[in-house]
Scaffold this active site. Sequence first.
Site, PDB file in Angstrom:
ATOM      1  CG  ASP A 159       7.926 -27.828 132.035  1.00  0.00           C
ATOM      2  OD1 ASP A 159       8.280 -28.264 133.137  1.00  0.00           O
ATOM      3  OD2 ASP A 159       8.478 -26.875 131.466  1.00  0.00           O
ATOM      4  CG  ASP A 181      11.210 -30.638 135.275  1.00  0.00           C
ATOM      5  OD1 ASP A 181      12.106 -31.219 134.633  1.00  0.00           O
ATOM      6  OD2 ASP A 181      10.995 -29.417 135.177  1.00  0.00           O
ATOM      7  CD  GLU A 182      11.575 -31.287 129.814  1.00  0.00           C
ATOM      8  OE1 GLU A 182      11.001 -30.180 129.826  1.00  0.00           O
ATOM      9  OE2 GLU A 182      12.590 -31.520 129.157  1.00  0.00           O
TER      10      GLU A 182
END
Length: 329
Positions: A183, A277-278
Amino acid sequence: SISPFAPTPVAKIVPPAMCGDFAMGRSGTGLGSAPPLRPASRAEDDGTTAGTEKGDHGTSAPVGTMVSGGSSSSTSGPGSSGLGSRKGQDCAHLYVFTAEKGGMAGCDKELQREVIYELSQGSKHLEHARKQDAKLDQRIAAMLALLRGAPPQQRQVLDRQAEAIGQAAEEQRDWSRWCCVVDMDMFYAAVEIRDQPSLAALPVAVGGIGMICTANYVARRYGVRSAMPGFIAQELVRRQGAELRFVPTNFAKYTAEAQVIREVIADYGHYEAHSLDEAYIDITDRVRDRAREGRAKAVGPQVAQGQDKAAAEAAAAAAFEGAAPEAAD
């Protein structure tokens, strides 16, 4: 580390039992497949959902650093008002975007609630929040009435059924795979600060007066976070003697950076990515390879010194027991 200025990934090792279908190779999109990168149409998926685990880092941290979980706190932060206002606390749905994220520990919770309440007066948002509270109160009352009306024997039967469901789920756990969640910390803000280092010491929010996508750790100490209306965040910071700096979103830039990160992640195993974003990675094969490399390094010197190879390998295997799933293979 992606590059000297890249956002720092926060890696979380997830037990296979918590990975559900992904850990058991039953993912709908298939391991290793990632949807096309595209601009997000909502707040950055970095833990913005109120009440979820993803924003569970409770410690303030410098920009771009890794943070670990911690407990929440309601003590005063920068420019604490000390007003102790209790206004609007009968309307829980009004404050859904105040759930704590990493870096918010110590922010002035009372001031946060006061500003939200004051700026929401006469708005459709406040009216909607009150309606949502009323619906929830009705559901809770109905569930409590149902629970109180259930005879002891019925409750015992339901308890046994619940235990059976839990036991069945336990028996289906797959411990043969290891999965990791990567993350990116305050991703959009980290990219902007990389390109404008002068922002690092300022309270920064990516987004605008209508909605914030994410905020850096300086802003979070003032109670600002993703999914918060920008005008509320701006007033919140002003009342604590500072000025919130807004940076417009640039999804083309975030998408390009996400692609660089995914290329690195791909070296560690099959992955799925459902936001910029992850990513969710099956790292089992990489862990096993590293464990075997460690065993080989441990065995080599012993054999060179004349120790029996079989004995040396057995000793190395014992030393690395538990280093990877099915370590005996």
